[in-house]
Design a protein around this motif. Structure first.
Motif, mmCIF file in Angstrom:
data_model
loop_
_atom_site.group_PDB
_atom_site.id
_atom_site.type_symbol
_atom_site.label_atom_id
_atom_site.label_comp_id
_atom_site.label_asym_id
_atom_site.label_seq_id
_atom_site.Cartn_x
_atom_site.Cartn_y
_atom_site.Cartn_z
ATOM 1 N N ILE A 58 0.858 -1.193 0.000
ATOM 2 C CA ILE A 58 0.000 0.000 0.000
ATOM 3 C C ILE A 58 0.894 1.241 0.000
ATOM 4 N N ALA A 59 0.344 2.323 -0.549
ATOM 5 C CA ALA A 59 1.105 3.583 -0.615
ATOM 6 C C ALA A 59 1.218 4.201 0.768
ATOM 7 N N SER A 60 2.344 4.849 1.042
ATOM 8 C CA SER A 60 2.460 5.672 2.246
ATOM 9 C C SER A 60 1.363 6.736 2.235
ATOM 10 N N GLY A 61 0.777 6.967 3.393
ATOM 11 C CA GLY A 61 -0.245 8.019 3.465
ATOM 12 C C GLY A 61 0.308 9.378 3.075
ATOM 13 N N TRP A 62 1.597 9.601 3.321
ATOM 14 C CA TRP A 62 2.214 10.879 2.934
ATOM 15 C C TRP A 62 2.352 10.980 1.425
ATOM 16 N N HIS A 63 2.533 9.844 0.774
ATOM 17 C CA HIS A 63 2.582 9.827 -0.687
ATOM 18 C C HIS A 63 1.202 10.177 -1.257
ATOM 19 N N VAL A 64 0.178 9.575 -0.662
ATOM 20 C CA VAL A 64 -1.191 9.873 -1.099
ATOM 21 C C VAL A 64 -1.470 11.367 -0.944
ATOM 22 N N ALA A 65 -1.091 11.910 0.212
ATOM 23 C CA ALA A 65 -1.327 13.337 0.456
ATOM 24 C C ALA A 65 -0.552 14.199 -0.537
ATOM 25 N N ALA A 66 0.702 13.822 -0.815
ATOM 26 C CA ALA A 66 1.534 14.616 -1.728
ATOM 27 C C ALA A 66 0.940 14.606 -3.140
ATOM 28 N N LYS A 67 0.407 13.458 -3.567
ATOM 29 C CA LYS A 67 -0.168 13.405 -4.910
ATOM 30 C C LYS A 67 -1.493 14.185 -4.988
ATOM 31 N N LEU A 68 -2.211 14.238 -3.886
ATOM 32 C CA LEU A 68 -3.407 15.095 -3.868
ATOM 33 C C LEU A 68 -2.996 16.563 -3.893
ATOM 34 N N MET A 69 -1.886 16.887 -3.214
ATOM 35 C CA MET A 69 -1.398 18.271 -3.249
ATOM 36 C C MET A 69 -1.093 18.694 -4.685
ATOM 37 N N ARG A 70 -0.516 17.759 -5.463
ATOM 38 C CA ARG A 70 -0.230 18.094 -6.861
ATOM 39 C C ARG A 70 -1.513 18.446 -7.623
ATOM 40 N N LEU A 71 -2.571 17.672 -7.368
ATOM 41 C CA LEU A 71 -3.856 17.990 -8.017
ATOM 42 C C LEU A 71 -4.379 19.346 -7.531
ATOM 43 N N PHE A 72 -4.186 19.620 -6.254
ATOM 44 C CA PHE A 72 -4.633 20.877 -5.640
ATOM 45 C C PHE A 72 -3.934 22.071 -6.303
ATOM 46 N N VAL A 73 -2.630 21.894 -6.561
ATOM 47 C CA VAL A 73 -1.865 22.975 -7.202
ATOM 48 C C VAL A 73 -2.272 23.117 -8.676
#
Lengths: 152, 152
Positions: A58-73
């Motif tokens: 499973i992906a690190s939760g921090w990785h999931v958050a970072a990839k959502l941040m990219r969408l946010f930006v």
């Protein structure tokens, strides 16, 4: 936000849901991120992960958050007016993200607060959500974002 | 946690501060992370960053969190007993992190809650803190961590 006119604090609408688009996770990317930042067995070792409570990588939760941040930006904030973030009020990792999963995310503008000390900026409180390809809610975040106000 | 005996939920002491060690940030690493996950000008473009409110490049807050997670894995949790995290209750980015900065971090074990549904695991609530080389408090996190209980 590639438009001609910058998106200012005044332009965000309370209660509106802004789509963030989608992002997918490969096994290679999950392992590479976790080797650097979160080298727990179930993030970096496919065989050990199969024997874990998660039954597979499973992906690190921090990785999931970072990839959502990219969408946010890319899809929500405007880099011409975004002024950073003082933090988050809550983050929930509700379901594991596995290799091959695709998350689709959105943010709801929950509240807007003008800055008292800095009249040229405002604060926005946003609720992020992401579902996977099965429609399961996977992550939620209560974020805070500082945005430039429209020049008078 | 490279010891012979695994660290179980019972072994964490409420009120105790556990040192996490230190981590430093290079400009290259700040820019590489941000190009992938948080490409705002003040994270990826040194010249634009100088003209920004931050006066120079700063690390993405997600990068700072991810590097603290690495310290958390290396120095606090035991990968033989760590069972993931349901999320965070709060995260605060209090000061910018700049190229050349070194953060020194610790976690305080704030509360322990046995799981009602799963008798073989317990929950730990931890308060993370990190200061920079000037002694300024830079990040705080209220984290939640699931840990295996000592076999009866």
């Amino acid at each position: 936000m590639p438009t001609d006119v910058p998106r200012y604090w005044e332009d965000y609408e309370i209660g509106k849901k802004y789509p963030l688009g989608s992002t997918s996770f490969t096994e290679q990317e999950i392992v590479e991120f976790a080797r650097l930042y979160d080298p727990q067995n179930f993030h970096v070792d496919a065989e050990a992960a199969r024997a874990s409570m998660f039954g597979g990588l499973i992906a690190s939760g921090w990785h999931v958050a970072a990839k959502l941040m990219r969408l946010f930006v890319d899809n929500y904030i405007d880099t011409r007016t975004a002024l950073g973030s003082p933090g988050l009020d809550e983050l929930r990792w509700l379901k594991p993200v596995r290799p091959g999963d695709t998350l689709t995310a959105w943010v709801e503008c929950a509240a807007k607060v003008p800055s008292k000390s800095k009249p040229d900026l405002g604060v926005i409180h946003e609720h992020w959500s992401a579902i996977n390809q099965k429609g399961e809610l996977v992550v939620t975040v209560k974020g805070i974002n500082m945005v430039r106000r429209k020049p008078a």
